[in-house]
Design a protein around this motif. Structure first.
Motif, PDB file in Angstrom:
ATOM      1  N   MET A 271      40.767  11.749  -5.969  1.00  0.00           N
ATOM      2  CA  MET A 271      39.855  11.868  -7.150  1.00  0.00           C
ATOM      3  C   MET A 271      40.652  12.126  -8.197  1.00  0.00           C
ATOM      4  N   THR A 272      40.132  11.917  -9.545  1.00  0.00           N
ATOM      5  CA  THR A 272      40.649  12.353 -10.974  1.00  0.00           C
ATOM      6  C   THR A 272      40.447  13.809 -10.986  1.00  0.00           C
ATOM      7  N   LYS A 273      41.490  14.532 -11.141  1.00  0.00           N
ATOM      8  CA  LYS A 273      41.226  16.033 -11.347  1.00  0.00           C
ATOM      9  C   LYS A 273      40.896  16.369 -12.719  1.00  0.00           C
ATOM     10  N   ASN A 274      40.300  17.405 -12.951  1.00  0.00           N
ATOM     11  CA  ASN A 274      39.998  17.676 -14.243  1.00  0.00           C
ATOM     12  C   ASN A 274      38.976  16.812 -15.170  1.00  0.00           C
ATOM     13  N   PRO A 275      37.872  16.201 -14.443  1.00  0.00           N
ATOM     14  CA  PRO A 275      37.349  15.260 -15.059  1.00  0.00           C
ATOM     15  C   PRO A 275      36.829  15.683 -16.396  1.00  0.00           C
ATOM     16  N   LYS A 276      36.492  14.505 -17.141  1.00  0.00           N
ATOM     17  CA  LYS A 276      35.990  14.737 -18.650  1.00  0.00           C
ATOM     18  C   LYS A 276      34.439  15.141 -18.344  1.00  0.00           C
ATOM     19  N   THR A 277      34.186  16.286 -19.266  1.00  0.00           N
ATOM     20  CA  THR A 277      32.775  16.878 -19.035  1.00  0.00           C
ATOM     21  C   THR A 277      32.021  17.114 -20.288  1.00  0.00           C
ATOM     22  N   ILE A 278      30.880  17.408 -20.335  1.00  0.00           N
ATOM     23  CA  ILE A 278      30.050  17.925 -21.582  1.00  0.00           C
ATOM     24  C   ILE A 278      29.095  18.848 -21.209  1.00  0.00           C
ATOM     25  N   ALA A 287      28.343  12.915 -26.700  1.00  0.00           N
ATOM     26  CA  ALA A 287      28.659  12.498 -25.445  1.00  0.00           C
ATOM     27  C   ALA A 287      29.407  10.871 -25.582  1.00  0.00           C
ATOM     28  N   LEU A 288      28.701  10.154 -26.332  1.00  0.00           N
ATOM     29  CA  LEU A 288      29.141   8.629 -26.853  1.00  0.00           C
ATOM     30  C   LEU A 288      30.444   8.713 -27.294  1.00  0.00           C
ATOM     31  N   ASN A 289      30.714   9.457 -28.258  1.00  0.00           N
ATOM     32  CA  ASN A 289      32.021   9.733 -28.934  1.00  0.00           C
ATOM     33  C   ASN A 289      32.785  10.232 -28.074  1.00  0.00           C
ATOM     34  N   LYS A 290      32.830  11.090 -27.247  1.00  0.00           N
ATOM     35  CA  LYS A 290      33.790  11.508 -26.026  1.00  0.00           C
ATOM     36  C   LYS A 290      33.924  10.421 -25.094  1.00  0.00           C
ATOM     37  N   MET A 291      33.098   9.543 -24.690  1.00  0.00           N
ATOM     38  CA  MET A 291      33.309   8.405 -24.083  1.00  0.00           C
ATOM     39  C   MET A 291      34.241   7.345 -24.513  1.00  0.00           C
ATOM     40  N   LYS A 292      34.048   7.234 -25.798  1.00  0.00           N
ATOM     41  CA  LYS A 292      34.829   6.219 -26.525  1.00  0.00           C
ATOM     42  C   LYS A 292      36.194   6.728 -26.646  1.00  0.00           C
ATOM     43  N   GLU A 293      36.506   7.765 -27.046  1.00  0.00           N
ATOM     44  CA  GLU A 293      37.709   8.417 -27.318  1.00  0.00           C
ATOM     45  C   GLU A 293      38.450   8.512 -25.928  1.00  0.00           C
ATOM     46  N   HIS A 294      37.845   8.477 -24.771  1.00  0.00           N
ATOM     47  CA  HIS A 294      38.622   8.601 -23.714  1.00  0.00           C
ATOM     48  C   HIS A 294      38.417   7.119 -22.689  1.00  0.00           C
ATOM     49  N   ASN A 295      38.030   6.125 -23.387  1.00  0.00           N
ATOM     50  CA  ASN A 295      37.473   5.059 -22.889  1.00  0.00           C
ATOM     51  C   ASN A 295      36.946   4.873 -21.350  1.00  0.00           C
TER      52      ASN A 295
END
Length: 322
Positions: A271-278, A287-295
């Motif tokens: 697993m990827t620890k500390n996943p990106k959340t919202i 949410a879209l901007n956060k997805m773009k920021e972290h690809n």
């Protein structure tokens, strides 16, 4: 080749001429402009904008901008005004007359009538030494050096300057009213812009059949959860049901490339620890901007400390936000 070069040079010259004119307007923001803004703010009436020809078209754009940013506004064609449309004007209204010369016949007929009605008259002109400017309560100076038209005839630079001055007026009123993005959303519920302003993550999150496994789940269980829920990922929870990670189909591919004893692999191992959340109350556009920021293509949606679901970029695309 010469024709193409001339086209390019002409286009550049037009843009440079109009850009210079708009930049020079900053020198014309004076006491009249400030008094006009405060007068509209303190008025119980509306803003009525009028003009003829190209000025009428500019007027409709400024009216639309004012209405969408919290300042009630109406358009009145100057030619129609003297044939009955004056009835829409109330004494408390601010009437903005747009005219390059300030001396057109329609304006000269209209101005005395407006003055008799008691409305405040604002002149948005490129000629401050004009009939309209002389009789106005406030003058918004949109003087230009020349039109971008090589004949100096077709309204080009002047209409750009008038529109820019109208934008300056609208934004000053917006800021003075404390107009917020929430207020803006009330006036723009349609289209992608509206959705960006009112749709929240909670409106789009997949709350049913949320993919989740315990951190001790074996590889088969992880694969079945990802494929069965069809979100391309699964959340990983500990014994206390707290989110500790996420396993995506990408994580599975990378694990397979490494090889090893797959029978011993647990969710916590890949697993990827500390996943990106919202948070579920956030706007969907964030949410879209956060997805773009972290690809990345999905986010885990939380309701405080509790897992609520997933939001995928496809959810945003279906709503026209992307």
């Amino acid at each position: 080749m010469n024709i193409i070069k001339n086209i390019k040079n002409s286009a550049i010259k037009v843009l440079q001429t109009e850009a210079e004119a708009v930049q020079n307007l900053a020198n014309n923001i004076d006491g009249d402009f400030e008094s006009c803004v405060t007068g509209i703010l303190n008025s119980n009436g509306r803003v009525v904008i009028t003009g003829v020809g190209k000025s009428a078209i500019v007027a409709t754009k400024i009216v639309a901008t004012l209405n969408s940013t919290g300042t009630p506004a109406l358009f009145m064609h100057a030619a129609d005004a003297i044939h009955g449309d004056l009835g829409m004007i109330q004494k408390e209204d601010f009437v903005i007359c747009i005219s390059k010369s300030g001396n057109t016949p329609e304006i000269k007929v209209l101005v005395p009538m407006l003055k008799r009605m008691g409305s405040k008259l604002v002149a948005l002109v490129s000629n401050t030494d004009s009939y309209l400017a002389d009789h106005a309560d406030f003058v918004l100076n949109a003087t230009i050096k020349a039109e971008a038209c090589p004949l100096n005839l077709a309204p080009t630079t002047s209409t750009t300057a008038h529109m820019a001055m109208g934008d300056a007026l609208a934004v000053c009123l917006l800021e003075a009213r404390g107009f917020s993005s929430d207020d803006f959303a009330k006036y723009h519920p349609g289209g992608s812009l509206g959705k960006q302003l009112y749709l929240t993550v909670d409106d789009l999150v997949v709350k049913e059949s949320v993919p989740m496994v315990k951190e001790t789940a074996d590889l088969k269980e992880v694969i079945l959860e990802i494929s069965g829920k069809r979100l391309g990922a699964t959340a990983v929870l500990n014994e206390a049901q707290n989110l500790v990670g996420i396993v995506t189909d990408g994580d599975l591919r990378r694990m397979l490339e490494k090889g090893g004893d797959l029978g011993q692999v647990k969710a916590k191992d890949i697993m990827t620890k500390n996943p990106k959340t919202i948070e579920h109350k956030e706007y969907a556009i964030r949410a879209l901007n956060k997805m773009k920021e972290h690809n990345i293509t999905q986010l885990v949606v939380m309701k405080k400390e509790s897992l609520l679901g997933f939001i995928h970029i496809h959810d945003l695309m279906k709503e026209g936000i992307v």
